[in-house]
Design a protein around this motif. Structure first.
Motif, PDB file in Angstrom:
ATOM      1  N   SER A 103      -5.392   8.175  -3.981  1.00 46.03           N
ATOM      2  CA  SER A 103      -6.075   8.608  -2.763  1.00 46.03           C
ATOM      3  C   SER A 103      -6.296   7.419  -1.840  1.00 46.03           C
ATOM      4  O   SER A 103      -6.235   6.255  -2.257  1.00 46.03           O
ATOM      5  CB  SER A 103      -7.419   9.249  -3.108  1.00 46.03           C
ATOM      6  OG  SER A 103      -8.325   8.270  -3.605  1.00 46.03           O
ATOM      7  N   LEU A 104      -6.573   7.714  -0.575  1.00 47.19           N
ATOM      8  CA  LEU A 104      -6.808   6.645   0.398  1.00 47.19           C
ATOM      9  C   LEU A 104      -8.047   5.834   0.035  1.00 47.19           C
ATOM     10  O   LEU A 104      -8.081   4.613   0.242  1.00 47.19           O
ATOM     11  CB  LEU A 104      -6.958   7.241   1.798  1.00 47.19           C
ATOM     12  CG  LEU A 104      -5.749   8.021   2.341  1.00 47.19           C
ATOM     13  CD1 LEU A 104      -6.014   8.462   3.777  1.00 47.19           C
ATOM     14  CD2 LEU A 104      -4.482   7.186   2.274  1.00 47.19           C
TER      15      LEU A 104
ATOM     16  N   ILE B 198       0.839  -1.205   0.000  1.00 45.31           N
ATOM     17  CA  ILE B 198       0.000   0.000   0.000  1.00 45.31           C
ATOM     18  C   ILE B 198       0.873   1.253   0.000  1.00 45.31           C
ATOM     19  O   ILE B 198       0.644   2.199  -0.762  1.00 45.31           O
ATOM     20  CB  ILE B 198      -0.941  -0.005   1.220  1.00 45.31           C
ATOM     21  CG1 ILE B 198      -1.961  -1.137   1.093  1.00 45.31           C
ATOM     22  CG2 ILE B 198      -1.660   1.334   1.351  1.00 45.31           C
ATOM     23  CD1 ILE B 198      -2.807  -1.336   2.336  1.00 45.31           C
TER      24      ILE B 198
ATOM     25  N   LYS C 148     -10.894   4.216   4.354  1.00 44.38           N
ATOM     26  CA  LYS C 148      -9.634   4.947   4.210  1.00 44.38           C
ATOM     27  C   LYS C 148      -8.886   5.078   5.534  1.00 44.38           C
ATOM     28  O   LYS C 148      -7.671   5.269   5.544  1.00 44.38           O
ATOM     29  CB  LYS C 148      -9.888   6.324   3.601  1.00 44.38           C
ATOM     30  CG  LYS C 148     -10.674   7.287   4.471  1.00 44.38           C
ATOM     31  CD  LYS C 148     -10.818   8.632   3.774  1.00 44.38           C
ATOM     32  CE  LYS C 148     -11.516   9.658   4.650  1.00 44.38           C
ATOM     33  NZ  LYS C 148     -11.639  10.964   3.956  1.00 44.38           N
TER      34      LYS C 148
ATOM     35  N   LEU D 197      -0.472   2.849   6.445  1.00 45.75           N
ATOM     36  CA  LEU D 197       0.610   3.707   5.953  1.00 45.75           C
ATOM     37  C   LEU D 197       1.472   4.221   7.106  1.00 45.75           C
ATOM     38  O   LEU D 197       2.710   4.210   7.029  1.00 45.75           O
ATOM     39  CB  LEU D 197       0.029   4.885   5.170  1.00 45.75           C
ATOM     40  CG  LEU D 197      -0.647   4.559   3.834  1.00 45.75           C
ATOM     41  CD1 LEU D 197      -1.311   5.806   3.260  1.00 45.75           C
ATOM     42  CD2 LEU D 197       0.354   3.995   2.844  1.00 45.75           C
TER      43      LEU D 197
ATOM     44  N   CYS E  21       2.684   1.645  -3.358  1.00 49.31           N
ATOM     45  CA  CYS E  21       1.765   2.093  -4.415  1.00 49.31           C
ATOM     46  C   CYS E  21       1.402   3.564  -4.233  1.00 49.31           C
ATOM     47  O   CYS E  21       1.210   4.295  -5.209  1.00 49.31           O
ATOM     48  CB  CYS E  21       0.494   1.249  -4.414  1.00 49.31           C
ATOM     49  SG  CYS E  21       0.708  -0.430  -5.036  1.00 49.31           S
ATOM     50  N   LYS E  22       1.311   3.981  -3.001  1.00 45.79           N
ATOM     51  CA  LYS E  22       0.940   5.367  -2.702  1.00 45.79           C
ATOM     52  C   LYS E  22       2.033   6.343  -3.139  1.00 45.79           C
ATOM     53  O   LYS E  22       1.736   7.404  -3.707  1.00 45.79           O
ATOM     54  CB  LYS E  22       0.688   5.498  -1.194  1.00 45.79           C
ATOM     55  CG  LYS E  22       0.456   6.920  -0.692  1.00 45.79           C
ATOM     56  CD  LYS E  22      -0.861   7.476  -1.179  1.00 45.79           C
ATOM     57  CE  LYS E  22      -1.137   8.835  -0.548  1.00 45.79           C
ATOM     58  NZ  LYS E  22      -2.369   9.460  -1.086  1.00 45.79           N
TER      59      LYS E  22
ATOM     60  N   LEU F 269      -7.086   3.408  -2.748  1.00 51.69           N
ATOM     61  CA  LEU F 269      -6.263   2.324  -2.202  1.00 51.69           C
ATOM     62  C   LEU F 269      -7.115   1.336  -1.412  1.00 51.69           C
ATOM     63  O   LEU F 269      -6.875   0.124  -1.457  1.00 51.69           O
ATOM     64  CB  LEU F 269      -5.164   2.904  -1.315  1.00 51.69           C
ATOM     65  CG  LEU F 269      -4.029   3.640  -2.039  1.00 51.69           C
ATOM     66  CD1 LEU F 269      -3.133   4.352  -1.037  1.00 51.69           C
ATOM     67  CD2 LEU F 269      -3.209   2.676  -2.890  1.00 51.69           C
TER      68      LEU F 269
ATOM     69  N   VAL G 158      -6.508   2.258   5.701  1.00 52.22           N
ATOM     70  CA  VAL G 158      -5.362   2.539   4.835  1.00 52.22           C
ATOM     71  C   VAL G 158      -4.409   3.505   5.520  1.00 52.22           C
ATOM     72  O   VAL G 158      -3.186   3.316   5.512  1.00 52.22           O
ATOM     73  CB  VAL G 158      -5.830   3.117   3.485  1.00 52.22           C
ATOM     74  CG1 VAL G 158      -4.630   3.489   2.616  1.00 52.22           C
ATOM     75  CG2 VAL G 158      -6.715   2.124   2.757  1.00 52.22           C
ATOM     76  N   SER G 159      -4.960   4.538   6.121  1.00 50.17           N
ATOM     77  CA  SER G 159      -4.136   5.540   6.799  1.00 50.17           C
ATOM     78  C   SER G 159      -3.327   4.920   7.934  1.00 50.17           C
ATOM     79  O   SER G 159      -2.138   5.208   8.096  1.00 50.17           O
ATOM     80  CB  SER G 159      -5.030   6.664   7.340  1.00 50.17           C
ATOM     81  OG  SER G 159      -4.261   7.636   8.013  1.00 50.17           O
TER      82      SER G 159
END
Length: 265
Positions: A178-179, A168, A191, A198, A171-172, A182, A194-195
């Motif tokens: 954007s979250l 992730i 999201k 990260l 890719c970011k 993803l 995802v955050s």
């Protein structure tokens, strides 16, 4: 291919069976089914998930209970290199009952349902080119970077694995997705998940990877001279002196305070 019918003498139940020639690996407890090496100790049993995966992907049957060297496993699953090494040892006639066939179909259905859009936990899911397009790294480079996370505090969670969390982030960075996008691509709940992934991976890399690979402290002056200075650079920059370290520093992104009195035109 031979189809026969067997009758259970006790219950009088007739069950059809089928005999097929199968590509099989070794199944000895003393011989590794991956590399055929003699195993004296530290051997491990190949998991049912890996046996199903290899049977489905490579048409090679690893018998139940087959063992391999511990070096072929990572977190109890076969590594990419181990899967690539799997080869048939012999062709054997295997007899399958109707219930065996139903069980195989059920397992394949489970594998199909568990497939992800981008599955970085399955070494056979993505090609090397796809790794480079998505993460800018090859499979080998990705695994090398992931090894730093395995030794950190980050752990697999119910939403994502360590490899997925790393993917992730990778890719970011180059794609700038954007979250929300993803979350859709990696099939995560939202999201916020995802955050958190990260942040967790970034913190782990800053602790484990960055100090060993970036910055002035990760390399000595002599290593720069011996391993990172070409003959041409010596001739151009320091009159061919062999004991001079050549360092090129780009200050484009260095933060520098500027007085408000300066106007730019």
């Amino acid at each position: 291919v031979a189809i026969t019918s067997d009758t259970n003498s006790t219950f009088g139940i007739t069950q059809e069976t089928i005999t097929l020639p199968m590509n099989c690996t070794t199944s000895s407890h003393k011989t590794c089914c991956i590399c055929s090496a003699n195993m004296e100790r530290n051997s491990r049993t190949v998991s049912a998930e890996d046996r199903d995966l290899i049977f489905l992907k490579k048409n090679i049957l690893i018998p139940e209970g087959a063992r391999c060297c511990s070096q072929h496993l990572d977190d109890d699953r076969l590594t990419k290199n181990a899967i690539d090494k799997v080869a048939p040892f012999s062709i054997q006639s295997k007899r399958f009952s109707s219930s065996d066939v139903q069980l195989l179909i059920s397992r394949w259905q489970i594998l199909f349902e568990q497939q992800k859009r981008f599955d970085f936990d399955n070494p056979l899911s993505l090609s090397d080119d796809e790794y480079q397009i998505l993460t800018s790294l090859t499979k080998v480079q990705f695994e090398d970077l992931a090894s730093y996370l395995f030794d950190s505090n980050i752990r697999n969670s119910s939403n994502r694995s360590i490899r997925t969390a790393l993917a992730i982030l990778l890719c970011k960075l180059p794609l700038g997705l954007s979250l929300n996008i993803l979350a859709v691509l990696f099939q995560l709940p939202d999201k916020k998940t995802v955050s958190r992934s990260l942040k967790t991976v970034r913190t782990a890399l800053m602790t484990r990877f960055v100090p060993s690979n970036l910055g002035f402290n990760h390399i000595t002056r002599q290593e720069i001279i011996d391993q990172h200075t070409s003959t041409m650079a010596r001739r151009l920059m320091c009159d061919a002196e062999s004991n001079t370290a050549i360092v090129v520093i780009d200050g484009t992104y260095l933060y520098i305070q500027v007085t408000k009195k300066i106007s730019f035109f």
